[in-house]
Design a protein around this motif. Structure first.
Motif, PDB file in Angstrom:
ATOM      1  N   LYS A   1       0.842  -1.197   0.000  1.00  0.00           N
ATOM      2  CA  LYS A   1       0.000   0.000   0.000  1.00  0.00           C
ATOM      3  C   LYS A   1       0.876   1.245   0.000  1.00  0.00           C
ATOM      4  CE  LYS A   1      -2.269   1.046   3.787  1.00  0.00           C
ATOM      5  NZ  LYS A   1      -3.291   1.016   4.854  1.00  0.00           N
ATOM      6  N   GLU A   2       0.576   2.185  -0.906  1.00  0.00           N
ATOM      7  CA  GLU A   2       1.328   3.426  -1.015  1.00  0.00           C
ATOM      8  C   GLU A   2       0.421   4.607  -0.694  1.00  0.00           C
ATOM      9  OE1 GLU A   2       3.447   3.774  -4.807  1.00  0.00           O
ATOM     10  OE2 GLU A   2       2.848   1.702  -5.191  1.00  0.00           O
ATOM     11  N   VAL A   3       1.004   5.660  -0.149  1.00  0.00           N
ATOM     12  CA  VAL A   3       0.270   6.904   0.075  1.00  0.00           C
ATOM     13  C   VAL A   3       0.389   7.775  -1.168  1.00  0.00           C
ATOM     14  CG1 VAL A   3       0.130   9.033   1.434  1.00  0.00           C
ATOM     15  CG2 VAL A   3       0.599   6.849   2.563  1.00  0.00           C
ATOM     16  N   VAL A   4      -0.747   8.267  -1.634  1.00  0.00           N
ATOM     17  CA  VAL A   4      -0.792   9.180  -2.773  1.00  0.00           C
ATOM     18  C   VAL A   4      -1.207  10.542  -2.249  1.00  0.00           C
ATOM     19  CG1 VAL A   4      -1.825   9.688  -5.017  1.00  0.00           C
ATOM     20  CG2 VAL A   4      -1.384   7.305  -4.349  1.00  0.00           C
ATOM     21  N   GLN A   5      -0.348  11.521  -2.408  1.00  0.00           N
ATOM     22  CA  GLN A   5      -0.611  12.850  -1.869  1.00  0.00           C
ATOM     23  C   GLN A   5      -1.863  13.470  -2.492  1.00  0.00           C
ATOM     24  OE1 GLN A   5       1.136  14.330   0.670  1.00  0.00           O
ATOM     25  NE2 GLN A   5       2.234  12.368   0.772  1.00  0.00           N
ATOM     26  N   GLY A   6      -2.634  14.133  -1.671  1.00  0.00           N
ATOM     27  CA  GLY A   6      -3.806  14.860  -2.148  1.00  0.00           C
ATOM     28  C   GLY A   6      -5.111  14.220  -1.725  1.00  0.00           C
ATOM     29  N   LYS A   7      -6.058  15.064  -1.395  1.00  0.00           N
ATOM     30  CA  LYS A   7      -7.378  14.626  -0.969  1.00  0.00           C
ATOM     31  C   LYS A   7      -8.142  14.005  -2.140  1.00  0.00           C
ATOM     32  CE  LYS A   7     -11.523  16.669   1.212  1.00  0.00           C
ATOM     33  NZ  LYS A   7     -12.125  17.948   1.647  1.00  0.00           N
ATOM     34  N   ASP A   8      -8.920  12.998  -1.836  1.00  0.00           N
ATOM     35  CA  ASP A   8      -9.692  12.312  -2.866  1.00  0.00           C
ATOM     36  C   ASP A   8     -10.836  13.192  -3.365  1.00  0.00           C
ATOM     37  OD1 ASP A   8     -10.273  10.275  -4.594  1.00  0.00           O
ATOM     38  OD2 ASP A   8     -11.051   8.895  -3.082  1.00  0.00           O
ATOM     39  N   ARG A   9     -11.303  12.885  -4.566  1.00  0.00           N
ATOM     40  CA  ARG A   9     -12.446  13.581  -5.165  1.00  0.00           C
ATOM     41  C   ARG A   9     -13.293  12.569  -5.927  1.00  0.00           C
ATOM     42  NH1 ARG A   9      -9.886  17.857  -9.092  1.00  0.00           N
ATOM     43  NH2 ARG A   9      -7.999  16.600  -8.994  1.00  0.00           N
ATOM     44  N   ALA A  10     -14.586  12.794  -5.963  1.00  0.00           N
ATOM     45  CA  ALA A  10     -15.444  12.079  -6.901  1.00  0.00           C
ATOM     46  C   ALA A  10     -15.470  12.893  -8.189  1.00  0.00           C
ATOM     47  CB  ALA A  10     -16.856  11.928  -6.339  1.00  0.00           C
ATOM     48  N   ILE A  11     -15.574  12.216  -9.330  1.00  0.00           N
ATOM     49  CA  ILE A  11     -15.500  12.943 -10.591  1.00  0.00           C
ATOM     50  C   ILE A  11     -16.598  12.515 -11.558  1.00  0.00           C
ATOM     51  CG2 ILE A  11     -13.014  13.343 -10.408  1.00  0.00           C
ATOM     52  CD1 ILE A  11     -12.615  11.095 -12.455  1.00  0.00           C
ATOM     53  N   ALA A  12     -16.913  13.433 -12.462  1.00  0.00           N
ATOM     54  CA  ALA A  12     -17.803  13.147 -13.591  1.00  0.00           C
ATOM     55  C   ALA A  12     -17.149  13.733 -14.831  1.00  0.00           C
ATOM     56  CB  ALA A  12     -19.177  13.774 -13.368  1.00  0.00           C
ATOM     57  N   VAL A  13     -17.009  12.931 -15.874  1.00  0.00           N
ATOM     58  CA  VAL A  13     -16.412  13.419 -17.114  1.00  0.00           C
ATOM     59  C   VAL A  13     -17.287  13.019 -18.296  1.00  0.00           C
ATOM     60  CG1 VAL A  13     -14.046  13.351 -16.227  1.00  0.00           C
ATOM     61  CG2 VAL A  13     -14.951  11.377 -17.443  1.00  0.00           C
ATOM     62  N   CYS A  14     -17.340  13.897 -19.281  1.00  0.00           N
ATOM     63  CA  CYS A  14     -18.030  13.615 -20.536  1.00  0.00           C
ATOM     64  C   CYS A  14     -17.145  14.112 -21.673  1.00  0.00           C
ATOM     65  CB  CYS A  14     -19.392  14.299 -20.582  1.00  0.00           C
ATOM     66  SG  CYS A  14     -20.277  14.045 -22.140  1.00  0.00           S
ATOM     67  N   TYR A  15     -16.703  13.204 -22.517  1.00  0.00           N
ATOM     68  CA  TYR A  15     -15.910  13.564 -23.692  1.00  0.00           C
ATOM     69  C   TYR A  15     -16.693  13.166 -24.943  1.00  0.00           C
ATOM     70  CZ  TYR A  15     -12.038  13.350 -20.269  1.00  0.00           C
ATOM     71  OH  TYR A  15     -11.226  13.507 -19.171  1.00  0.00           O
ATOM     72  N   LEU A  16     -16.898  14.131 -25.817  1.00  0.00           N
ATOM     73  CA  LEU A  16     -17.417  13.834 -27.146  1.00  0.00           C
ATOM     74  C   LEU A  16     -16.216  13.669 -28.066  1.00  0.00           C
ATOM     75  CD1 LEU A  16     -20.341  16.433 -27.348  1.00  0.00           C
ATOM     76  CD2 LEU A  16     -20.438  14.052 -26.614  1.00  0.00           C
ATOM     77  N   GLN A  17     -16.147  12.552 -28.769  1.00  0.00           N
ATOM     78  CA  GLN A  17     -14.981  12.250 -29.588  1.00  0.00           C
ATOM     79  C   GLN A  17     -15.381  11.928 -31.019  1.00  0.00           C
ATOM     80  OE1 GLN A  17     -13.553   8.883 -27.299  1.00  0.00           O
ATOM     81  NE2 GLN A  17     -11.986  10.112 -26.270  1.00  0.00           N
ATOM     82  N   LYS A  18     -14.500  12.282 -31.944  1.00  0.00           N
ATOM     83  CA  LYS A  18     -14.626  11.819 -33.326  1.00  0.00           C
ATOM     84  C   LYS A  18     -13.559  10.745 -33.512  1.00  0.00           C
ATOM     85  CE  LYS A  18     -15.007  13.172 -38.138  1.00  0.00           C
ATOM     86  NZ  LYS A  18     -15.053  14.294 -39.115  1.00  0.00           N
ATOM     87  N   ARG A  19     -14.000   9.485 -33.575  1.00  0.00           N
ATOM     88  CA  ARG A  19     -13.079   8.357 -33.631  1.00  0.00           C
ATOM     89  C   ARG A  19     -12.942   7.806 -35.048  1.00  0.00           C
ATOM     90  NH1 ARG A  19     -14.913   4.570 -28.463  1.00  0.00           N
ATOM     91  NH2 ARG A  19     -14.857   6.212 -26.845  1.00  0.00           N
TER      92      ARG A  19
END
Length: 317
Positions: free
Chosen positions: A186-204
Motif C-alpha cells: 500500500k502506497e500513500v498518494v498525496q492529495g485529498k480524494d475527489r469524486a468525478i464526472a467526465v463527458c468527452y465527445l470524440q470523433k473516432r
C-alpha cells in the motif's frame, strides 16, 4: 416604481424563457429505477458465498456465474464485476441501487476488496465505484490489465449543451489517498480524494492496424471534494473545440488522453483510445464517453469511504 416592477418582470420572464428553451433528454435507464440483480457463487476455496452484483438495466434476476452482457439495450457499464483468477471466482461490488423517494438512485463507493488463498493468491485492491456509458468484458482475469476489459463510450452524433444529473456526495475525510493494486505494498498518494464526472465527445477513426484514433470534440469534467446533500438538476456545460485557453480548463480532468480509456475496435480487440488533438468547435462527434467515479487518480487509487450518489442522468440541448 412601475418601471422597476416592469424591469424585474421582464428579467424573470427572460430567465424562464431561457430555461424553457432547454430540452432535457434522459439517458436510457438514467433514472436509475431499474436494475439487473446477479447472483454469483464465489469459489468454495474462498468461502463459497453467494454475492449480489447490480447492473443498470431492466428489472431482472440472473442466477449463476455467467459473464454479463448489457441487457435491455442498456448503455451502462459498472465497476461491479465477476473475476476468475487462477480458476478462483471472486466478485467486486462497488455500485448499488439505493432507495430514493418512490424510486432508486445509484450509490458509488470506494472500498477495499481482498482475496487470500494460502499458496495460490493473495490480492488486496482498492476498488472505486464507477458507472459509465459502455460495457465490460467478463470475467476479469487479472488486476494488472483490468482497464483492457472496459469498452468506454458508445456511438453518438449529437451536440448537447450540457450534462445534467442529481447528485449527493460523502467524503472520506482522509487528507491523502492510497494506491493498492493487489501485487504491491500500500502506497500513500498525496492529495485529498475527489469524486468525478467526465463527458468527452470524440470523433473516432480506426487505422489499418485496428488502433482507435480520436479527436476531442466536446469536454465536460467536474470534481466533487466536499460532502454535500442532494443537488437536483445540476447542470454542467460541455465546452467545444480546443479549450486549453478557456478559464474553465483543468488539465488533470480535461487534458487529451487523461484517464487511459480503452475501447474495442471493429475486430473486437481492446485498444487504448489515442486522443491526438482537438477537433474544431463545429465538428460532429461519433462517440460519447461519460463516466462517474467515486475516486480520483486512476485505477486502484482513492480513499475508502468516498461515496457519490447519482440520479436522473441526461443531456441538455
Amino acid at each position: 416604481m412601475k418601471g422597476k416592477i416592469g424591469i424585474v418582470a421582464l428579467a424573470l420572464f427572460s430567465s424562464l424563457t431561457l430555461q424553457a428553451q432547454d430540452k432535457f433528454v434522459p439517458l436510457k435507464y438514467g433514472d436509475m429505477d431499474q436494475w439487473v440483480t446477479r447472483r454469483i457463487h464465489e469459489s468454495a476455496i474462498i468461502g463459497g458465498k453467494t454475492k449480489l452484483l447490480y447492473e443498470i438495466g431492466p428489472n431482472k434476476e440472473v442466477d449463476g456465474n455467467v459473464a454479463y452482457v448489457n441487457m435491455g439495450g442498456s448503455p451502462w457499464g459498472t465497476s461491479n464485476v465477476m473475476a476468475k483468477v487462477v480458476g478462483i471466482v471472486k466478485t467486486n461490488t462497488s455500485v448499488y441501487p439505493e432507495r430514493r423517494g418512490n424510486g432508486y438512485c445509484a450509490r458509488l463507493e470506494t472500498h477495499i476488496e481482498s482475496v487470500k488463498v494460502l499458496g495460490m493468491v493473495n490480492i488486496t485492491v482498492l476498488a472505486s465505484g464507477s458507472m459509465f456509458l459502455g460495457d465490460i468484458k467478463e470475467p476479469i482475469t487479472s488486476t494488472k490489465r483490468g482497464e483492457e476489459a472496459l469498452n468506454s463510450g458508445i456511438r453518438f452524433t449529437g451536440r448537447p449543451k450540457a450534462v445534467r444529473f442529481d447528485y449527493k456526495v460523502k467524503m472520506s475525510g482522509e487528507p491523502n489517498r492510497i494506491r493498492q493494486t493487489g501485487f504491491s505494498k500500500k502506497e500513500v498518494v498525496q492529495g485529498k480524494d475527489r469524486a468525478i464526472a467526465v463527458c468527452y465527445l470524440q470523433k473516432r477513426t480506426e487505422d489499418a492496424n485496428g488502433n482507435i484514433i480520436a479527436k476531442r470534440v466536446g469536454t465536460m469534467a467536474v470534481s466533487f471534494d466536499r460532502t454535500q446533500d442532494w443537488q437536483n438538476g445540476a447542470t454542467f456545460e460541455i465546452l467545444y473545440g480546443d479549450i486549453t485557453h478557456n478559464p474553465k480548463y483543468d488539465a488533470s480532468l480535461m487534458g487529451l488522453g487523461v484517464g487511459n480509456y480503452h475501447a474495442r475496435n471493429s475486430r473486437g480487440e481492446s485498444k487504448s483510445i489515442q486522443e491526438i488533438g482537438w477537433a474544431s468547435a463545429d465538428e460532429q462527434p461519433t462517440h460519447i464517453l461519460l463516466q462517474f467515479t467515486s475516486s480520483f487518480g486512476g485505477a486502484f487509487v482513492g480513499s475508502p469511504g468516498n461515496t457519490i450518489w447519482l440520479d436522473n442522468v441526461g443531456l441538455v440541448y
